[in-house]
Design a protein around this motif. Structure first.
Motif, PDB file in Angstrom:
ATOM      1  N   CYS A   1       0.831  -1.211   0.000  1.00  0.00           N
ATOM      2  CA  CYS A   1       0.000   0.000   0.000  1.00  0.00           C
ATOM      3  C   CYS A   1       0.865   1.261   0.000  1.00  0.00           C
ATOM      4  CB  CYS A   1      -0.929   0.003   1.211  1.00  0.00           C
ATOM      5  SG  CYS A   1      -2.226  -1.251   1.130  1.00  0.00           S
ATOM      6  N   ARG A   2       2.013   1.197   0.664  1.00  0.00           N
ATOM      7  CA  ARG A   2       2.896   2.377   0.697  1.00  0.00           C
ATOM      8  C   ARG A   2       3.372   2.768  -0.689  1.00  0.00           C
ATOM      9  NH1 ARG A   2       4.935  -0.055   5.436  1.00  0.00           N
ATOM     10  NH2 ARG A   2       6.736  -0.907   4.329  1.00  0.00           N
ATOM     11  N   VAL A   3       3.560   1.762  -1.549  1.00  0.00           N
ATOM     12  CA  VAL A   3       4.013   2.054  -2.921  1.00  0.00           C
ATOM     13  C   VAL A   3       2.854   1.930  -3.912  1.00  0.00           C
ATOM     14  CG1 VAL A   3       6.398   1.421  -2.473  1.00  0.00           C
ATOM     15  CG2 VAL A   3       4.795  -0.352  -3.199  1.00  0.00           C
ATOM     16  N   ARG A   4       1.646   1.865  -3.377  1.00  0.00           N
ATOM     17  CA  ARG A   4       0.400   1.850  -4.152  1.00  0.00           C
ATOM     18  C   ARG A   4       0.297   0.689  -5.133  1.00  0.00           C
ATOM     19  NH1 ARG A   4      -0.917   8.206  -5.590  1.00  0.00           N
ATOM     20  NH2 ARG A   4      -0.495   9.062  -3.527  1.00  0.00           N
ATOM     21  N   LYS A   5       0.803  -0.476  -4.741  1.00  0.00           N
ATOM     22  CA  LYS A   5       0.582  -1.686  -5.529  1.00  0.00           C
ATOM     23  C   LYS A   5      -0.735  -2.296  -5.078  1.00  0.00           C
ATOM     24  CE  LYS A   5       5.355  -2.840  -6.720  1.00  0.00           C
ATOM     25  NZ  LYS A   5       6.377  -3.912  -6.764  1.00  0.00           N
ATOM     26  N   CYS A   6      -1.811  -1.613  -5.463  1.00  0.00           N
ATOM     27  CA  CYS A   6      -3.131  -1.932  -4.917  1.00  0.00           C
ATOM     28  C   CYS A   6      -3.652  -3.298  -5.359  1.00  0.00           C
ATOM     29  CB  CYS A   6      -4.124  -0.842  -5.295  1.00  0.00           C
ATOM     30  SG  CYS A   6      -3.716   0.771  -4.584  1.00  0.00           S
ATOM     31  N   ASP A   7      -3.457  -3.645  -6.633  1.00  0.00           N
ATOM     32  CA  ASP A   7      -3.961  -4.933  -7.120  1.00  0.00           C
ATOM     33  C   ASP A   7      -3.312  -6.095  -6.378  1.00  0.00           C
ATOM     34  OD1 ASP A   7      -5.626  -3.666  -8.896  1.00  0.00           O
ATOM     35  OD2 ASP A   7      -4.271  -3.862 -10.614  1.00  0.00           O
ATOM     36  N   ASP A   8      -1.990  -5.984  -6.153  1.00  0.00           N
ATOM     37  CA  ASP A   8      -1.291  -7.039  -5.415  1.00  0.00           C
ATOM     38  C   ASP A   8      -1.783  -7.107  -3.970  1.00  0.00           C
ATOM     39  OD1 ASP A   8       0.219  -7.638  -7.657  1.00  0.00           O
ATOM     40  OD2 ASP A   8       1.851  -6.284  -7.102  1.00  0.00           O
ATOM     41  N   ALA A   9      -2.021  -5.949  -3.374  1.00  0.00           N
ATOM     42  CA  ALA A   9      -2.513  -5.909  -1.996  1.00  0.00           C
ATOM     43  C   ALA A   9      -3.892  -6.544  -1.891  1.00  0.00           C
ATOM     44  CB  ALA A   9      -2.556  -4.470  -1.490  1.00  0.00           C
ATOM     45  N   ILE A  10      -4.762  -6.261  -2.863  1.00  0.00           N
ATOM     46  CA  ILE A  10      -6.109  -6.835  -2.868  1.00  0.00           C
ATOM     47  C   ILE A  10      -6.045  -8.360  -2.986  1.00  0.00           C
ATOM     48  CG2 ILE A  10      -8.233  -7.021  -4.223  1.00  0.00           C
ATOM     49  CD1 ILE A  10      -7.887  -4.039  -4.907  1.00  0.00           C
ATOM     50  N   GLU A  11      -5.159  -8.843  -3.850  1.00  0.00           N
ATOM     51  CA  GLU A  11      -5.026 -10.290  -4.019  1.00  0.00           C
ATOM     52  C   GLU A  11      -4.596 -10.965  -2.719  1.00  0.00           C
ATOM     53  OE1 GLU A  11      -5.831 -12.389  -6.524  1.00  0.00           O
ATOM     54  OE2 GLU A  11      -6.792 -10.581  -7.293  1.00  0.00           O
ATOM     55  N   LEU A  12      -3.681 -10.319  -1.986  1.00  0.00           N
ATOM     56  CA  LEU A  12      -3.234 -10.898  -0.718  1.00  0.00           C
ATOM     57  C   LEU A  12      -4.348 -10.869   0.331  1.00  0.00           C
ATOM     58  CD1 LEU A  12       0.483  -9.817  -0.114  1.00  0.00           C
ATOM     59  CD2 LEU A  12      -0.421 -12.052  -0.734  1.00  0.00           C
ATOM     60  N   VAL A  13      -5.136  -9.807   0.329  1.00  0.00           N
ATOM     61  CA  VAL A  13      -6.274  -9.747   1.258  1.00  0.00           C
ATOM     62  C   VAL A  13      -7.227 -10.902   0.973  1.00  0.00           C
ATOM     63  CG1 VAL A  13      -8.324  -8.449   1.938  1.00  0.00           C
ATOM     64  CG2 VAL A  13      -6.147  -7.263   1.655  1.00  0.00           C
ATOM     65  N   LYS A  14      -7.524 -11.137  -0.286  1.00  0.00           N
ATOM     66  CA  LYS A  14      -8.429 -12.225  -0.659  1.00  0.00           C
ATOM     67  C   LYS A  14      -7.835 -13.580  -0.299  1.00  0.00           C
ATOM     68  CE  LYS A  14     -10.816  -9.743  -4.358  1.00  0.00           C
ATOM     69  NZ  LYS A  14     -11.123  -9.666  -5.807  1.00  0.00           N
TER      70      LYS A  14
END
Length: 341
Positions: free
Chosen positions: A215-228
């Motif tokens: 999230c700090r580097v705004r890799k949002c898609d990767d972050a969402i995948e990890l949340v899922k």
């Protein structure tokens, strides 16, 4: 009372002898290294924290355990292991902090001692202490060196077992944190996924560290995948702070549709999204002038019993009216009115 004094004197006799030797060495300006060598040769490992205290050794000084390099490798490994084991029962545990730090500094000088280096970090964490901040950099560097030599994540961690230690989630989380601190996110994800192969199952903190770094580097898609992944595959609930970080990054990227989908996903999976997360998404929708999505989110908020701030309510209704969504604006206004009553 006399018997007690006699017993006490006898119990302190070995320590008194070594202290006398230490004083002799100290007065002749012999460094802590020679004093430690005398203690190691006498196997008085439990006295080592006292020696650091008496010599006021700084964590920033070179490791006084350098004399161990003169020992044959197998003996050196055994001695370091014996020192680590002897420190475990010492209380209070923070007294061992500087000893662990010096051992880390020494073992890092030899790549063959990397499994022991990891074991020392593990013992440091288990003692309730934290390695010095510089450890993040040195650990990441040593870890990446091992990986460049062709070792897998599992291979490196399994080497600890060869010397009698078992990697745990706390150690793996520290490795992940260290890699994230030096912007090695790809490698951090590999550790996150590889730690399972050695019986260390990631917990909410493991995922939270990597998601936060993404999230700090705004890799949002990767972050969402990890949340899922953590919710569906690992059956873990992300902390509210982690969810807020993901939604804040999506807001910064003006990806409010994905933010709305994230909230919907979490709610469908039975995760209770907090007020702050809802409010953050609504405000992001208003910034992007997506008033229909804002209305959908605030309706979800009210179903949870959350009441948006009055300025947010006004902006949502006014935005819907300006967009020609009169019917939806009336529905939202009626919902707000029912909550106010």
């Amino acid at each position: 009372m006399a018997n007690l004094a006699t017993k006490l004197s006898k119990s302190l006799l070995p320590y008194s002898k070594i202290i006398l030797q230490f004083r002799t060495l100290s007065t002749s300006h012999t460094p802590l290294e020679e004093t430690l060598k005398a203690a190691v040769e006498s196997k008085l490992y439990t006295k080592i924290p006292d020696l650091f205290d008496s010599f006021k050794q700084s964590k920033n000084n070179p490791s006084p355990f350098s004399f161990l390099s003169t020992f044959p490798f197998n003996l050196r490994t055994r001695v370091i292991d014996e020192i680590i084991q002897s420190l475990i029962p010492i209380r209070p545990r923070f007294r061992n902090s500087i000893v662990y730090s010096s051992l880390l500094s020494y073992t890092l000088q030899n790549s063959n001692l990397f499994p022991l280096y990891l074991a020392i970090i593990q013992c440091t964490l288990r003692s309730g202490c934290l390695p010095v901040p510089q450890t993040h950099v040195s650990l990441s560097s040593a870890w990446l060196d091992s990986r460049r030599e062709g070792q897998s994540v599992g291979d490196i961690l399994m080497e600890m077992k060869s010397i009698g230690y078992n990697p745990d989630c706390g150690l793996c989380n520290y490795i992940v944190l260290s890699l994230c601190n030096v912007d090695q996110l790809i490698e951090a994800v590999k550790v996150l996924k590889g730690m399972r192969k050695v019986g260390c199952f990631p917990d909410w903190e493991s995922y939270g560290i990597v998601i936060g770094a993404m999230c700090r580097v705004r890799k949002c898609d990767d972050a969402i995948e990890l949340v899922k992944e953590m919710v569906v595959k690992m059956s873990l609930s992300p902390r509210q702070g982690v969810v807020v970080k993901v939604l804040a990054a999506l807001r910064a990227n003006r990806e409010m549709r994905k933010a709305g989908e994230m909230i919907e996903f979490l709610e469908n999976e039975g995760y209770g999204v907090g007020f702050e997360s809802y409010e953050l998404v609504v405000e992001g929708c208003l910034e992007c002038k997506d008033f229909i999505l804002a209305a959908k989110v605030v309706m979800g908020m009210t179903e949870k019993g959350f009441i948006p701030y009055i300025k947010v309510r006004q902006k949502v209704v006014e935005g819907l009216i300006d967009a020609g969504e009169w019917k939806l604006a009336c529905t939202v206004r009626e919902r707000f009115a029912s909550l106010s009553s």
